[in-house]
Design a protein around this motif. Structure first.
Motif, PDB file in Angstrom:
ATOM      1  N   PRO A 180       8.755   9.270  14.723  1.00 42.75           N
ATOM      2  CA  PRO A 180       8.549   8.186  15.699  1.00 42.75           C
ATOM      3  C   PRO A 180       8.214   6.839  15.076  1.00 42.75           C
ATOM      4  N   TYR A 181       7.503   6.841  13.946  1.00 36.21           N
ATOM      5  CA  TYR A 181       7.106   5.593  13.305  1.00 36.21           C
ATOM      6  C   TYR A 181       7.607   5.499  11.868  1.00 36.21           C
ATOM      7  N   GLY A 182       8.691   6.213  11.566  1.00 36.11           N
ATOM      8  CA  GLY A 182       9.248   6.160  10.212  1.00 36.11           C
ATOM      9  C   GLY A 182       9.793   4.778   9.891  1.00 36.11           C
ATOM     10  N   ILE A 183       9.705   4.383   8.630  1.00 35.25           N
ATOM     11  CA  ILE A 183      10.149   3.034   8.214  1.00 35.25           C
ATOM     12  C   ILE A 183      11.680   2.989   8.214  1.00 35.25           C
ATOM     13  N   ASP A 184      12.328   3.753   7.372  1.00 38.90           N
ATOM     14  CA  ASP A 184      13.770   4.015   7.412  1.00 38.90           C
ATOM     15  C   ASP A 184      14.616   2.763   7.642  1.00 38.90           C
ATOM     16  N   ASP A 232       8.763 -16.139  -7.886  1.00 40.98           N
ATOM     17  CA  ASP A 232       7.742 -17.178  -8.048  1.00 40.98           C
ATOM     18  C   ASP A 232       6.655 -16.772  -9.022  1.00 40.98           C
ATOM     19  N   CYS A 233       6.149 -15.549  -8.876  1.00 43.13           N
ATOM     20  CA  CYS A 233       5.063 -15.073  -9.743  1.00 43.13           C
ATOM     21  C   CYS A 233       4.983 -13.565  -9.646  1.00 43.13           C
ATOM     22  N   ASN A 234       4.311 -12.950 -10.622  1.00 44.08           N
ATOM     23  CA  ASN A 234       4.124 -11.504 -10.591  1.00 44.08           C
ATOM     24  C   ASN A 234       3.252 -11.096  -9.408  1.00 44.08           C
ATOM     25  N   THR A 235       3.585  -9.950  -8.850  1.00 44.21           N
ATOM     26  CA  THR A 235       2.779  -9.436  -7.745  1.00 44.21           C
ATOM     27  C   THR A 235       1.555  -8.712  -8.285  1.00 44.21           C
ATOM     28  N   ASP A 236       0.573  -8.513  -7.430  1.00 39.58           N
ATOM     29  CA  ASP A 236      -0.645  -7.807  -7.829  1.00 39.58           C
ATOM     30  C   ASP A 236      -0.990  -6.766  -6.771  1.00 39.58           C
ATOM     31  N   ILE A 237      -2.102  -6.087  -6.980  1.00 39.73           N
ATOM     32  CA  ILE A 237      -2.424  -4.958  -6.115  1.00 39.73           C
ATOM     33  C   ILE A 237      -2.739  -5.409  -4.692  1.00 39.73           C
ATOM     34  N   VAL A 238      -3.349  -6.581  -4.533  1.00 42.28           N
ATOM     35  CA  VAL A 238      -3.673  -7.065  -3.186  1.00 42.28           C
ATOM     36  C   VAL A 238      -2.394  -7.347  -2.406  1.00 42.28           C
ATOM     37  N   GLU A 239      -1.470  -8.064  -3.050  1.00 41.96           N
ATOM     38  CA  GLU A 239      -0.214  -8.395  -2.377  1.00 41.96           C
ATOM     39  C   GLU A 239       0.622  -7.145  -2.120  1.00 41.96           C
ATOM     40  N   MET A 240       0.654  -6.210  -3.068  1.00 40.42           N
ATOM     41  CA  MET A 240       1.480  -5.029  -2.890  1.00 40.42           C
ATOM     42  C   MET A 240       0.925  -4.113  -1.806  1.00 40.42           C
ATOM     43  N   ARG A 241      -0.377  -4.029  -1.703  1.00 38.80           N
ATOM     44  CA  ARG A 241      -0.955  -3.238  -0.615  1.00 38.80           C
ATOM     45  C   ARG A 241      -0.621  -3.863   0.735  1.00 38.80           C
ATOM     46  N   ALA A 242      -0.652  -5.207   0.799  1.00 42.85           N
ATOM     47  CA  ALA A 242      -0.257  -5.886   2.038  1.00 42.85           C
ATOM     48  C   ALA A 242       1.223  -5.638   2.345  1.00 42.85           C
ATOM     49  N   PHE A 243       2.051  -5.612   1.292  1.00 43.11           N
ATOM     50  CA  PHE A 243       3.484  -5.363   1.468  1.00 43.11           C
ATOM     51  C   PHE A 243       3.727  -3.958   2.036  1.00 43.11           C
ATOM     52  N   ILE A 244       3.042  -2.957   1.475  1.00 44.70           N
ATOM     53  CA  ILE A 244       3.192  -1.590   1.974  1.00 44.70           C
ATOM     54  C   ILE A 244       2.695  -1.493   3.417  1.00 44.70           C
ATOM     55  N   GLY A 245       1.594  -2.189   3.706  1.00 39.73           N
ATOM     56  CA  GLY A 245       1.091  -2.204   5.082  1.00 39.73           C
ATOM     57  C   GLY A 245       2.099  -2.797   6.057  1.00 39.73           C
ATOM     58  N   MET A 246       2.792  -3.850   5.641  1.00 36.57           N
ATOM     59  CA  MET A 246       3.815  -4.453   6.501  1.00 36.57           C
ATOM     60  C   MET A 246       5.027  -3.536   6.672  1.00 36.57           C
ATOM     61  N   LEU A 247       5.322  -2.713   5.664  1.00 36.15           N
ATOM     62  CA  LEU A 247       6.392  -1.731   5.829  1.00 36.15           C
ATOM     63  C   LEU A 247       6.040  -0.734   6.932  1.00 36.15           C
ATOM     64  N   PHE A 248       4.785  -0.298   6.970  1.00 32.92           N
ATOM     65  CA  PHE A 248       4.366   0.586   8.058  1.00 32.92           C
ATOM     66  C   PHE A 248       4.396  -0.142   9.402  1.00 32.92           C
ATOM     67  N   PHE A 249       4.065  -1.433   9.391  1.00 29.27           N
ATOM     68  CA  PHE A 249       4.157  -2.227  10.618  1.00 29.27           C
ATOM     69  C   PHE A 249       5.599  -2.271  11.124  1.00 29.27           C
ATOM     70  N   ILE A 250       6.561  -2.398  10.198  1.00 26.92           N
ATOM     71  CA  ILE A 250       7.980  -2.402  10.562  1.00 26.92           C
ATOM     72  C   ILE A 250       8.358  -1.081  11.239  1.00 26.92           C
ATOM     73  N   GLY A 251       7.782   0.035  10.768  1.00 27.31           N
ATOM     74  CA  GLY A 251       8.061   1.314  11.397  1.00 27.31           C
ATOM     75  C   GLY A 251       7.543   1.401  12.816  1.00 27.31           C
ATOM     76  N   VAL A 252       6.420   0.745  13.096  1.00 21.32           N
ATOM     77  CA  VAL A 252       5.828   0.765  14.438  1.00 21.32           C
ATOM     78  C   VAL A 252       6.536  -0.220  15.360  1.00 21.32           C
ATOM     79  N   HIS A 253       6.794  -1.437  14.863  1.00 18.77           N
ATOM     80  CA  HIS A 253       7.394  -2.499  15.677  1.00 18.77           C
ATOM     81  C   HIS A 253       8.798  -2.783  15.134  1.00 18.77           C
TER      82      HIS A 253
END
Length: 403
Positions: free
Chosen positions: A363-367, A34-55
């Protein structure tokens, strides 16, 4: 905590990540972009990857499910399913259009897909934290069974197939300071053996000779030539060693001597400035050290042996040795103290940095599984960055004496 993560996953790393992802999406001629990503969206994306590791959920699409069993509303607030898959599918860490050597040609790098970001993160790890005097070197494994050009098969390990990574970490806090992905023999370089090359690559020139670092190694790495080389660049060495290593003293291989060893007894020999000990624990174990404190501890009757170096044998009686290790009886669980060379307690206290980092990471690895072999290495580096940021966080608050 986010501020500490930004130290080890710096703006240069995330900017490079964004640049390569946008470039790859455009190269794929994306109706699905749809459009190029930016730093705000990419930081949110990385944060959600860590969320996936927890949940953890079985599949990525489950995070967008409306089922009360699987629903994760916060995930859907940040990303639509379409946008999430656009970012995940177009993640990239290298420019495919740059000409590179092909397999079999000089300069070919099997890791070209991940090497640029790997180098950036390692530079951040080494710049943002000063490790302690004691460090250890060991291996780590990143799980993966796909078409991986650097995949290893280790049938005796918990993770039998995957990418092997050599690591150097701080013994006091398990901070990962330097790492190297094992990609086979390095072309065009004469090696003194794999273990010798790995340890020297991890230590030079990152460890300063002015800090008197002590490197702890297991018997896969340790040898007398390696210890001598580390000493020449201002580093000390403590480790277990195999009896078939080059220059291992013949006097410590004596079968009668080893057969008569009782539990808690040990024999020692000097090879130049190195002290070697054979100790009877549940089985016979050999140690080597060139740390000064161990020299001051031992008193030798020095003789010249047939190989030309100074050597001695000392049978240390338990009553004369104040270094002990704790062992637990299998029958009733009671603990007993066992006499040992002083380097054993030192080795046990400082060798486990890599294992402790693994314990914090797993214990909380993304993997997440992926057909792209390098994705798991990228997720592994994210996990290591998070563990390192946690180490800096805890050390910072210890310094400030905060709870």
């Amino acid at each position: 905590m986010v501020d500490f993560f930004d130290l080890v996953f710096s703006s240069s790393a995330i900017d490079f990540f964004i640049e390569q992802t946008n470039l790859y999406a455009q190269q794929q001629a994306g109706e699905d972009w749809d459009c190029n990503t930016d730093i705000v969206e990419m930081r949110a994306f990385i944060g959600m990857l860590f969320f996936i590791g927890v949940h953890r959920l079985p599949e990525m699409n489950n995070y967008f499910s409306q089922s009360w069993v699987l629903s994760t509303p916060e995930f859907s607030k940040r990303f639509t399913r379409r946008r999430w898959w656009q970012l995940w599918s177009n993640l990239h860490l290298a420019d495919n259009t740059i000409p590179r050597p092909r397999p079999g040609q000089p300069g070919f790098n099997k890791l070209w897909k991940v090497q640029p970001l790997f180098d950036i993160l390692l530079a951040d790890f080494q710049e943002k934290y000063y490790i302690g005097q004691n460090v250890s070197v060991d291996e780590m494994m990143v799980k993966g069974k796909g078409k991986n050009p650097v995949k290893q098969y280790l049938p005796m390990k918990p993770i039998k197939r995957g990418t092997k990574i050599w690591a150097l970490g701080c013994s006091c806090c398990a901070y990962m300071y330097n790492m190297q992905v094992y990609a086979g023999k390095v072309e065009g370089i004469v090696e003194n053996g794999l273990a010798y090359r790995v340890v020297t690559d991890l230590c030079e020139p990152h460890l300063s000779e002015f800090n008197n670092h002590v490197v702890y190694l297991d018997n896969f790495f340790t040898s007398i030539p390696l210890s001598r080389h580390l000493e020449s660049i201002g580093l000390h060495c403590v480790g277990t060693i195999r009896a078939n290593r080059q220059e291992y003293p013949q006097c410590l291989k004596d079968t009668v001597l080893l057969r008569n060893l009782q539990t808690g007894e040990f024999h020692t020999a000097a090879v130049g400035r190195h002290i070697m000990s054979v100790w009877k624990d549940t089985k016979v174990v050999s140690f080597i050290t060139n740390v000064l404190s161990f020299f001051l501890y031992l008193v030798f009757n020095v003789v010249f042996n047939h190989e030309g170096y100074i050597a001695t044998i000392t049978n240390v009686h338990p009553a004369k040795n104040n270094s002990t290790v704790t062992r637990k009886r299998k029958q009733d669980g009671t603990q007993t103290l066992r006499t040992s060379p002083s380097c054993v307690k030192d080795y046990n206290a400082n060798m486990g940095a890599i294992d402790r980092s693994d314990q914090m990471r797993q214990p909380y690895g993304i993997d997440r599984e992926s057909k792209r072999w390098w994705i798991r290495i990228f997720l592994f580096m994210l996990d290591i960055a998070m563990v390192n940021s946690h180490v800096i966080y805890t050390q910072w608050f210890k310094t400030l004496q905060c709870p």
